[in-house]
Design a protein around this motif. Sequence first.
Motif, short mmCIF file in Angstrom:
data_model
loop_
_atom_site.label_atom_id
_atom_site.label_comp_id
_atom_site.label_asym_id
_atom_site.label_seq_id
_atom_site.Cartn_x
_atom_site.Cartn_y
_atom_site.Cartn_z
N ARG A 185 23.66 26.75 35.53
CA ARG A 185 22.74 26.10 34.44
C ARG A 185 23.12 24.58 34.36
O ARG A 185 22.32 23.78 33.42
N GLY A 186 24.31 24.12 34.96
CA GLY A 186 24.41 22.77 34.73
C GLY A 186 25.48 22.46 33.90
O GLY A 186 25.65 22.95 32.64
N PHE A 187 26.40 21.49 34.11
CA PHE A 187 27.47 21.24 33.11
C PHE A 187 27.36 21.16 31.94
O PHE A 187 27.80 21.38 30.95
N ALA A 188 26.13 20.01 31.52
CA ALA A 188 25.92 19.52 30.25
C ALA A 188 25.24 20.63 29.61
O ALA A 188 25.32 20.74 28.12
N ALA A 189 24.55 21.62 29.95
CA ALA A 189 23.85 22.66 29.38
C ALA A 189 24.60 23.90 29.03
O ALA A 189 24.30 24.70 28.34
N VAL A 190 25.98 23.87 29.48
CA VAL A 190 26.78 25.03 29.07
C VAL A 190 27.88 24.39 27.87
O VAL A 190 28.47 23.52 28.27
N SER A 191 28.16 25.44 27.06
CA SER A 191 28.86 24.83 25.98
C SER A 191 30.30 25.63 26.25
O SER A 191 30.19 26.75 26.79
N MET A 192 31.27 25.11 25.35
CA MET A 192 32.48 25.65 25.63
C MET A 192 32.54 27.04 24.88
O MET A 192 33.21 28.10 25.22
N ARG A 193 31.76 27.29 23.90
CA ARG A 193 31.65 28.60 23.13
C ARG A 193 30.98 29.69 24.24
O ARG A 193 31.41 30.68 24.27
N GLU A 194 30.13 29.10 24.90
CA GLU A 194 29.18 30.19 25.89
C GLU A 194 30.50 30.50 26.77
O GLU A 194 30.41 31.68 27.41
N HIS A 240 38.06 33.17 22.63
CA HIS A 240 37.47 32.22 21.77
C HIS A 240 37.74 31.00 22.07
O HIS A 240 38.51 30.48 23.01
N GLN A 241 36.72 29.76 21.79
CA GLN A 241 36.66 28.58 22.31
C GLN A 241 37.92 27.74 22.28
O GLN A 241 38.15 27.08 23.07
N GLY A 242 38.65 27.96 21.27
CA GLY A 242 39.83 27.15 20.99
C GLY A 242 40.98 27.49 22.29
O GLY A 242 41.73 26.48 22.55
N THR A 300 44.08 34.50 32.87
CA THR A 300 43.16 33.84 31.89
C THR A 300 42.36 32.58 32.56
O THR A 300 41.15 32.41 32.46
N LYS A 301 43.44 31.78 33.02
CA LYS A 301 43.20 30.49 33.69
C LYS A 301 42.02 30.79 34.87
O LYS A 301 41.03 29.97 34.99
N SER A 302 42.36 31.81 35.70
CA SER A 302 41.60 31.71 36.81
C SER A 302 40.26 32.68 36.40
O SER A 302 39.10 32.17 36.84
N ALA A 303 40.12 33.12 35.53
CA ALA A 303 38.94 33.91 34.77
C ALA A 303 38.06 32.70 34.13
O ALA A 303 36.93 32.70 34.16
N ILE A 304 38.70 31.75 33.46
CA ILE A 304 38.11 30.68 33.14
C ILE A 304 37.37 29.95 34.23
O ILE A 304 36.28 29.40 34.22
N ARG A 305 38.18 29.67 35.19
CA ARG A 305 37.81 28.82 36.47
C ARG A 305 36.54 29.64 37.02
O ARG A 305 35.50 29.16 37.33
N ARG A 306 36.76 30.97 37.12
CA ARG A 306 35.46 31.75 37.93
C ARG A 306 34.20 31.70 36.91
O ARG A 306 33.11 31.38 37.36
N HIS A 327 44.69 25.83 28.34
CA HIS A 327 44.47 25.99 29.87
C HIS A 327 44.19 24.66 30.26
O HIS A 327 44.69 24.28 31.34
N PHE A 328 43.19 24.13 30.00
CA PHE A 328 42.56 22.77 30.18
C PHE A 328 42.41 21.72 29.04
O PHE A 328 41.87 22.34 27.91
N PRO A 329 43.02 20.75 29.17
CA PRO A 329 42.78 19.76 28.01
C PRO A 329 41.31 19.43 27.72
O PRO A 329 41.21 18.89 26.60
N SER A 330 40.48 19.50 28.50
CA SER A 330 39.17 19.26 27.97
C SER A 330 37.91 19.85 28.99
O SER A 330 38.35 20.22 30.30
N LYS A 331 36.77 19.71 28.56
CA LYS A 331 35.70 20.06 29.53
C LYS A 331 35.65 19.26 30.74
O LYS A 331 35.38 20.18 31.80
N GLN A 332 35.74 18.06 30.52
CA GLN A 332 35.65 17.19 31.70
C GLN A 332 36.82 17.53 33.02
O GLN A 332 36.56 17.60 33.97
N ALA A 333 38.18 17.83 32.17
CA ALA A 333 39.19 18.25 33.23
C ALA A 333 38.88 19.60 33.74
O ALA A 333 39.30 19.56 35.07
N LEU A 334 38.08 20.36 33.23
CA LEU A 334 37.88 21.65 33.87
C LEU A 334 36.96 21.34 34.99
O LEU A 334 37.02 21.91 36.14
#
Lengths: 195, 195
Positions: A21-30, A38-40, A6-12, A45-52
């Motif tokens: 599309r750019g960091f700011a333009a992608v939401s955690m939901r997408e 699901h978003q939660g 799951t973690k590497s799938a999130i990374r990928r 796996h990562f404490p925040s979007k920034q940490a990711l």
Amino acid sequence: MPATDTKSAIRREALRLFSERGFAAVSMRELAEAVGMHQGGIYNHFPSKQALLVDLMATHINALLEAHEAAMEEVQGPEAQLRAFVQNHVSYHLDYPKDVFLAYMELRSLDAVNRKDIVALRNRYEQSLRTILEEGRSRGLFRIDDAAVHARMLLSMLTGATTWYRDDGRLDRDAIVACHVRGAMQSVGLEVTEP
Amino acid sequence: MPATDTKSAIRREALRLFSERGFAAVSMRELAEAVGMHQGGIYNHFPSKQALLVDLMATHINALLEAHEAAMEEVQGPEAQLRAFVQNHVSYHLDYPKDVFLAYMELRSLDAVNRKDIVALRNRYEQSLRTILEEGRSRGLFRIDDAAVHARMLLSMLTGATTWYRDDGRLDRDAIVACHVRGAMQSVGLEVTEP
DNA sequence: CATAAATATGAATGATCGTTCATTCATATC
DNA sequence: GATATGAATGAACGATCATTCATATTTATG
């Protein structure tokens, strides 16, 4: 399914979406939807979007530096060093275009602390090319006006391929690497023999 | 204060903010605050955030094409044409780094219709460089592997300066232009005489 | 099988997003 | 001086943002 998948799938998927599309333009939901969760759950796996983002960028820059240092081992003399640098740089960039593009484009999305670390690593890399150019210039091998400017010119030139290279394009990977090697060698005033 | 001043102030601040932080990361509230007005008022001048971006990008690419065409008038022969192209490109890019950066980075923030128009203009520009390189190659003046790839390599190289050039830097504008002219001419295998 | 730890869910949080709108204001024209 | 017009206000809209959390489920360990 073990956690690491799951973690590497999130990374990928994050790498793909952020670079497209750019960091700011992608939401955690997408992102979660792309991974198939699901978003939660991402926050397990990562404490925040920034940490990711930091994770992706640090992984890339460290991998690039590692490949670079391996490629430069036991290569002697400015001309051979420049050739090795260009070959490694372009090869790596064609292999990991998304990683490169992300690291290049999203520096500004990092907060001050994280940006400082990444910039330091990038400067180390740039400095190693500058040293090669300085050495070639002082030995009278390279005909360039300014090593610092020329280093940046070359890095821009060599990095650009990531924005247009496609696996199914007219030229294959090796041909494109060769174009860049030749262009770079000639840019410092070296003669390149015809193939 | 006449309306046109507000409109150009919006353009100016939008250019600054969008290029510094990215289109998606700047809100209309922030933009309005930077201009010194309230968010609603922007819509008296631009129908949407997207339209504002299109305005900025179209203005830039048309100005670049205009400068390019003026610079290429009555310049004959691949070598002189390449020199003129590089000089104009770098000069323009150092003069308008924010415009360039925005047009380069935010293509993906345009919707399909607007992107198509901007890309077409950009391709026209790239094609003109490719033609110079093709001509130089077929006449045996330039030693390059592939005109299309070399055109992109040069454009990347020549555009990169926008990301690091500062007015108060070590080298002045003309010196940086000269570095790029020399690097570009040498990259196609031409000899450049020492200054 | 029992238990604990890791992971996923899905709703909820408050904040902020682009955009709209009724209203006010300033200016120019007749 | 009445009126028309373009511009600015500031509140409000519904939608979406990153993040949190109590709960449920899965996985690993005894």
